[in-house]
Design a protein around this motif. Sequence first.
Motif, PDB file in Angstrom:
ATOM      1  N   VAL A  80       0.837  -1.202   0.000  1.00 47.69           N
ATOM      2  CA  VAL A  80       0.000   0.000   0.000  1.00 47.69           C
ATOM      3  C   VAL A  80       0.872   1.252   0.000  1.00 47.69           C
ATOM      4  O   VAL A  80       0.575   2.222  -0.697  1.00 47.69           O
ATOM      5  N   TRP A  81       1.948   1.240   0.750  1.00 48.59           N
ATOM      6  CA  TRP A  81       2.853   2.388   0.804  1.00 48.59           C
ATOM      7  C   TRP A  81       3.374   2.739  -0.577  1.00 48.59           C
ATOM      8  O   TRP A  81       3.513   3.906  -0.919  1.00 48.59           O
ATOM      9  N   LEU A  82       3.656   1.713  -1.398  1.00 46.30           N
ATOM     10  CA  LEU A  82       4.178   1.953  -2.740  1.00 46.30           C
ATOM     11  C   LEU A  82       3.093   2.537  -3.643  1.00 46.30           C
ATOM     12  O   LEU A  82       3.325   3.515  -4.359  1.00 46.30           O
ATOM     13  N   ALA A 131      -1.785   5.062   3.564  1.00 50.06           N
ATOM     14  CA  ALA A 131      -0.540   4.347   3.843  1.00 50.06           C
ATOM     15  C   ALA A 131      -0.337   4.190   5.348  1.00 50.06           C
ATOM     16  O   ALA A 131       0.075   3.118   5.821  1.00 50.06           O
ATOM     17  N   LEU A 132      -0.629   5.242   6.119  1.00 48.75           N
ATOM     18  CA  LEU A 132      -0.496   5.165   7.576  1.00 48.75           C
ATOM     19  C   LEU A 132      -1.441   4.123   8.175  1.00 48.75           C
ATOM     20  O   LEU A 132      -1.036   3.320   9.020  1.00 48.75           O
ATOM     21  N   VAL A 133      -2.695   4.149   7.762  1.00 52.12           N
ATOM     22  CA  VAL A 133      -3.676   3.199   8.297  1.00 52.12           C
ATOM     23  C   VAL A 133      -3.281   1.767   7.940  1.00 52.12           C
ATOM     24  O   VAL A 133      -3.333   0.865   8.784  1.00 52.12           O
ATOM     25  N   ALA A 134      -2.880   1.540   6.708  1.00 47.01           N
ATOM     26  CA  ALA A 134      -2.478   0.193   6.283  1.00 47.01           C
ATOM     27  C   ALA A 134      -1.256  -0.286   7.064  1.00 47.01           C
ATOM     28  O   ALA A 134      -1.188  -1.455   7.460  1.00 47.01           O
ATOM     29  N   GLU A 135      -0.305   0.600   7.277  1.00 49.33           N
ATOM     30  CA  GLU A 135       0.903   0.219   8.014  1.00 49.33           C
ATOM     31  C   GLU A 135       0.579  -0.094   9.470  1.00 49.33           C
ATOM     32  O   GLU A 135       1.072  -1.070  10.031  1.00 49.33           O
ATOM     33  N   ARG A 136      -0.273   0.698  10.096  1.00 45.69           N
ATOM     34  CA  ARG A 136      -0.658   0.410  11.489  1.00 45.69           C
ATOM     35  C   ARG A 136      -1.415  -0.897  11.598  1.00 45.69           C
ATOM     36  O   ARG A 136      -1.203  -1.658  12.540  1.00 45.69           O
ATOM     37  N   ALA A 137      -2.283  -1.171  10.635  1.00 42.28           N
ATOM     38  CA  ALA A 137      -3.011  -2.451  10.631  1.00 42.28           C
ATOM     39  C   ALA A 137      -2.045  -3.620  10.436  1.00 42.28           C
ATOM     40  O   ALA A 137      -2.187  -4.662  11.068  1.00 42.28           O
ATOM     41  N   ARG A 138      -1.041  -3.439   9.591  1.00 40.00           N
ATOM     42  CA  ARG A 138      -0.053  -4.503   9.347  1.00 40.00           C
ATOM     43  C   ARG A 138       0.748  -4.780  10.613  1.00 40.00           C
ATOM     44  O   ARG A 138       1.023  -5.931  10.960  1.00 40.00           O
TER      45      ARG A 138
END
Length: 141
Positions: A80-82, A131-138
Amino acid sequence: MTRSEPRFVDAILDWPGTWFLARLALVGAYLLGGIVKLTDWPAAVAEQAHFGMNPPYFWAALTIGIEIVGPLLILTGRLVWLGAGMLGVFTLFAAFTANAFWTMSAGQERFMATNAFFEHVGLIGGFVLVALVAERARRRA
C-alpha cells in the motif's frame, strides 16, 4: 471507555467493507482514468502533448501504468505504501504541471486552477493517510 460517536457511525466504521470502499473512493478516478487512457491510446498521447510532456508517448505509458498499478496495490492491500507513494508523487507532479495558478493572471481560469491545485494537495493527504492506516493495521496483525 465510552464512545462519543453515534451507534450508526460506529457500525459503519466497524464494517469491514468500509475500509475497501474508502480506498476505492480515493483511487477510483485514477483507476478509471488509466483504463480509459489504455483503451484510447491516441487521446492519452494527445493529453500528454497538451501539457507539454515530451515525448508524449513515454508520458502516456507512464501515466497509464501509475494510474492502474497504484490503485491496484492500494485496493489489494499489498505494498500500500508503494501504491500510495506512486499516486501521491504523480498527483503532485500533475498539480504543478496542469494547475500552475501562480503563472496566471487573476480571473476565472486562475480561480479554477487554484482550486484544482489544492484539491490535488488534499488527495496527496489522503494517500498519506491510507498508507499510515495500512501500516498500522499490518503492525497489529
